[in-house]
Write a protein that holds these residues in place. Structure first.
Motif, PDB file in Angstrom:
ATOM      1  N   THR A 129       5.037  13.970   0.746  1.00 39.97           N
ATOM      2  CA  THR A 129       4.347  15.173   1.227  1.00 39.97           C
ATOM      3  C   THR A 129       3.376  14.833   2.352  1.00 39.97           C
ATOM      4  O   THR A 129       2.733  15.729   2.884  1.00 39.97           O
ATOM      5  N   THR A 130       3.279  13.551   2.706  1.00 38.08           N
ATOM      6  CA  THR A 130       2.374  13.121   3.772  1.00 38.08           C
ATOM      7  C   THR A 130       3.097  12.206   4.754  1.00 38.08           C
ATOM      8  O   THR A 130       4.117  11.596   4.412  1.00 38.08           O
ATOM      9  N   GLU A 131       2.527  12.101   5.948  1.00 39.28           N
ATOM     10  CA  GLU A 131       3.074  11.181   6.937  1.00 39.28           C
ATOM     11  C   GLU A 131       2.969   9.743   6.457  1.00 39.28           C
ATOM     12  O   GLU A 131       3.877   8.943   6.670  1.00 39.28           O
ATOM     13  N   THR A 132       1.884   9.408   5.773  1.00 37.39           N
ATOM     14  CA  THR A 132       1.689   8.048   5.268  1.00 37.39           C
ATOM     15  C   THR A 132       2.810   7.660   4.316  1.00 37.39           C
ATOM     16  O   THR A 132       3.358   6.558   4.397  1.00 37.39           O
TER      17      THR A 132
END
Length: 154
Positions: A129-132
């Protein structure tokens, strides 16, 4: 009189990764774009795409033409409109790397328009759910596929 088609922007589609690749190369001329959100060398990523992407033009499994329901797909498709297109290009490299590794392991050429997919990787990627998270999953899978030939730190 110039053609009206010359002034129309080209549509950027997930199914046409080389359009994104070319745009990314044009943007890489700026030294400010040396590293992106994932902390990787954009230039090394682009060089790997040239090396593998030319021989492994893999049809993607994400379709940016339809509204993305999964956050990971939205992040990947949104990357097409960012300067570096980092996540998008990383996805393209990962597709090529997976097929390259698969063909080398099995000694069998696959259909690049519909290659077998690594379902475990896709589930991990799609859970992000995140770029990381996407950075970590894409780097890890590409490193597993390419080993020492990966542009990412191992």
């Amino acid at each position: 009189m110039p053609s009206p088609l010359r002034n129309r922007p080209l549509p950027v589609r997930r199914a046409a990764p080389f359009i994104a690749l070319l745009a990314g190369f044009a943007l890489s001329l700026s030294p400010a774009l040396a590293q992106g959100i994932c902390g990787i060398s954009i230039r090394a990523l682009q060089e790997s795409l040239l090396r593998f992407g030319e021989n492994y033009p893999i049809a993607p499994d994400i379709d940016c033409e339809t509204p993305a329901r999964l956050p990971a797909h939205r992040l990947m498709c949104d990357s097409l409109y960012e300067d570096e297109q980092e996540l998008w290009l990383m996805g393209n490299l990962d597709d090529a790397a997976w097929v390259y590794a698969l063909e080398n392991a099995t000694g069998t050429e696959t259909d690049h328009s519909n290659p077998p997919r690594d379902e475990t990787f896709i589930a991990d990627r799609d859970a992000c759910t995140t770029e990381t998270c996407l950075c970590e999953v894409l780097i890890g899978h590409t490193n597993d596929s390419l080993g020492g030939e990966s542009p990412y730190p191992q």
